[in-house]
Motif scaffolding. Structure first.
Motif, short mmCIF file in Angstrom:
data_model
loop_
_atom_site.label_atom_id
_atom_site.label_comp_id
_atom_site.label_asym_id
_atom_site.label_seq_id
_atom_site.Cartn_x
_atom_site.Cartn_y
_atom_site.Cartn_z
N GLN A 248 0.84 -1.20 0.00
CA GLN A 248 0.00 0.00 0.00
C GLN A 248 0.88 1.25 0.00
O GLN A 248 1.95 1.28 0.61
CB GLN A 248 -0.92 0.01 1.22
N ASP A 249 0.40 2.30 -0.67
CA ASP A 249 1.10 3.57 -0.73
C ASP A 249 0.61 4.43 0.46
O ASP A 249 -0.56 4.80 0.52
CB ASP A 249 0.78 4.27 -2.06
N LEU A 250 1.50 4.73 1.37
CA LEU A 250 1.11 5.46 2.58
C LEU A 250 0.65 6.89 2.30
O LEU A 250 0.02 7.52 3.15
CB LEU A 250 2.28 5.48 3.58
N THR A 251 0.95 7.41 1.12
CA THR A 251 0.53 8.78 0.80
C THR A 251 -0.90 8.85 0.28
O THR A 251 -1.50 9.93 0.25
CB THR A 251 1.47 9.42 -0.25
N THR A 252 -1.47 7.70 -0.11
CA THR A 252 -2.82 7.71 -0.68
C THR A 252 -3.77 6.67 -0.09
O THR A 252 -4.98 6.77 -0.26
CB THR A 252 -2.75 7.46 -2.21
N CYS A 253 -3.25 5.68 0.60
CA CYS A 253 -4.09 4.58 1.12
C CYS A 253 -5.15 5.13 2.08
O CYS A 253 -4.83 5.93 2.97
CB CYS A 253 -3.22 3.56 1.83
N PRO A 254 -6.41 4.71 1.92
CA PRO A 254 -7.48 5.23 2.77
C PRO A 254 -7.58 4.58 4.16
O PRO A 254 -8.31 5.08 5.02
CB PRO A 254 -8.74 4.92 1.96
N PHE A 255 -6.86 3.50 4.41
CA PHE A 255 -7.01 2.81 5.70
C PHE A 255 -5.72 2.66 6.49
O PHE A 255 -5.73 2.15 7.60
CB PHE A 255 -7.66 1.44 5.51
N VAL A 256 -4.60 3.11 5.95
CA VAL A 256 -3.36 3.16 6.74
C VAL A 256 -2.49 4.29 6.20
O VAL A 256 -2.33 4.45 5.01
CB VAL A 256 -2.60 1.81 6.70
N TRP A 257 -1.96 5.09 7.14
CA TRP A 257 -1.11 6.21 6.75
C TRP A 257 -0.30 6.67 7.95
O TRP A 257 -0.52 6.23 9.07
CB TRP A 257 -1.96 7.36 6.18
N LEU A 258 0.62 7.59 7.70
CA LEU A 258 1.43 8.17 8.76
C LEU A 258 1.15 9.67 8.87
O LEU A 258 0.96 10.34 7.85
CB LEU A 258 2.93 7.97 8.50
N GLU A 259 1.13 10.16 10.11
CA GLU A 259 0.93 11.58 10.37
C GLU A 259 2.18 12.18 11.01
O GLU A 259 3.03 11.46 11.52
CB GLU A 259 -0.28 11.80 11.26
N SER A 260 2.25 13.52 10.99
CA SER A 260 3.47 14.22 11.41
C SER A 260 3.83 13.97 12.87
O SER A 260 5.00 13.86 13.22
CB SER A 260 3.33 15.72 11.16
N GLY A 261 2.85 13.91 13.76
CA GLY A 261 3.14 13.60 15.16
C GLY A 261 4.08 14.57 15.83
O GLY A 261 3.83 15.77 15.88
#
Length: 312
Positions: A248-261
């Motif tokens: 999965q591409d973390l920049t576009t995936c609707p169910f898994v991603w990373l945030e700045s935190g």
């Protein structure tokens, strides 16, 4: 007091022994110290020790401090390490918790491994709820030249294909036929960062249920910091598996991603050796390519020697 001179001001003949005892009690003089005072008073005032009011003695080593200055003990609370509801002194708040873009992932493997510390993994579940956690430990696997990497020698297989995809692609593999491990591709051919540990933030009760499925106790025996303190543990807690999340591409995936935190200071990043790669040879096993946040309870394994070196 074992020095008789210290007792003489209170041992003048004529003073009533009961009055002396009352004064010492009011001044909160310890029991054994009072016995010493009263005995000396009786001797110097020619009073038979037998008339000294009985005081139950305890075995106690007399303090050399002034008896009248005894202070009550004050309990001090030791500052606890950061948890899911407090800000850590090791972090500097970012401007906002926004999804990380492709630019962030376009770094060398070692740089990405350090930059990921403090960032937040968010997993959206089928019912619309989310679970999340802050990354606190990573390992870098630098591609074709790294003999500890799945892509060593530029060997591309169906299993490790995600390592050769654009930076920010998820690579999930299975170990021991049952446990999953979560990685993120970086710049460099076949390079990726293993996420080793996460500090739980949201959906902690759900994480306990997930972890408890194999344990058979619904996670009741787990502390919060134990929910995601290992690569496979965090996959269980965050609902990450190969069939759903791999490639999965973390920049576009609707169910898994990373945030700045949060942003972690370089001075609080511990550099240590990677875990479980001895078969790659001493040269690669000794590479200090594991990174974690000093003092965080959710780290899978501390390197006390490396931490001590940081203090010099």
């Amino acid at each position: 007091h074992q020095n008789t001179r210290d007792c003489r001001p209170l041992c003048r003949p004529g003073l009533q022994i009961g009055w002396v005892n009352s004064v010492l009690t009011t001044l909160r003089v310890p029991v054994d110290t009072r016995i010493v005072y009263m005995t000396h008073w009786a001797r110097m005032a020619s009073v038979t020790p037998d008339i000294v009011p009985p005081i139950k003695s305890r075995k106690h080593k007399l303090s050399e401090a002034t008896a009248c200055s005894v202070k009550p003990k004050v309990k001090t609370k030791t500052p606890s390490l950061p948890d899911s509801t407090t800000k850590s002194p090791y972090f500097t708040p970012s401007s906002s918790n926004t999804r990380l873009s492709a630019t962030f992932y376009g770094q060398s493997c070692l740089d990405l491994a350090k930059s990921l510390l403090g960032k937040v993994i968010v997993r959206k579940l089928g019912d619309g709820t989310t679970v999340s956690g802050m990354i606190v430990e990573t390992e870098a696997y630098c591609g074709k030249d790294d003999k500890a990497s799945h892509s060593a020698g530029s060997k591309k297989t169906e299993r490790n294909a995600a390592m050769f995809m654009k930076p920010g692609t998820v690579y999930v593999y299975i170990i021991y036929g049952m446990y999953h491990c979560f990685n993120i591709s970086s710049q460099g051919e076949g390079a990726a960062v293993l996420i080793r540990a996460v500090q739980p933030l949201a959906g902690i009760e759900d994480m306990k249920v997930q972890r408890g499925k194999r344990r058979g106790d619904k996670g009741a025996g787990l502390k919060t910091e134990q929910l995601c303190n290992g690569p496979s543990k965090l996959c269980q807690a965050l609902h990450i598996d190969k069939n759903t999340v791999n490639q999965q591409d973390l920049t576009t995936c609707p169910f898994v991603w990373l945030e700045s935190g949060e942003d972690v200071r370089d001075s609080d990043i511990v550099h240590s050796t990677r875990i479980g790669i001895d078969s790659a040879g001493k040269e690669w096993a000794k590479k200090p390519w594991r990174f974690y946040i000093r003092g965080n309870k959710s780290v899978s394994a501390r390197d006390k020697k490396a931490e001590k070196e940081m203090e010099k």
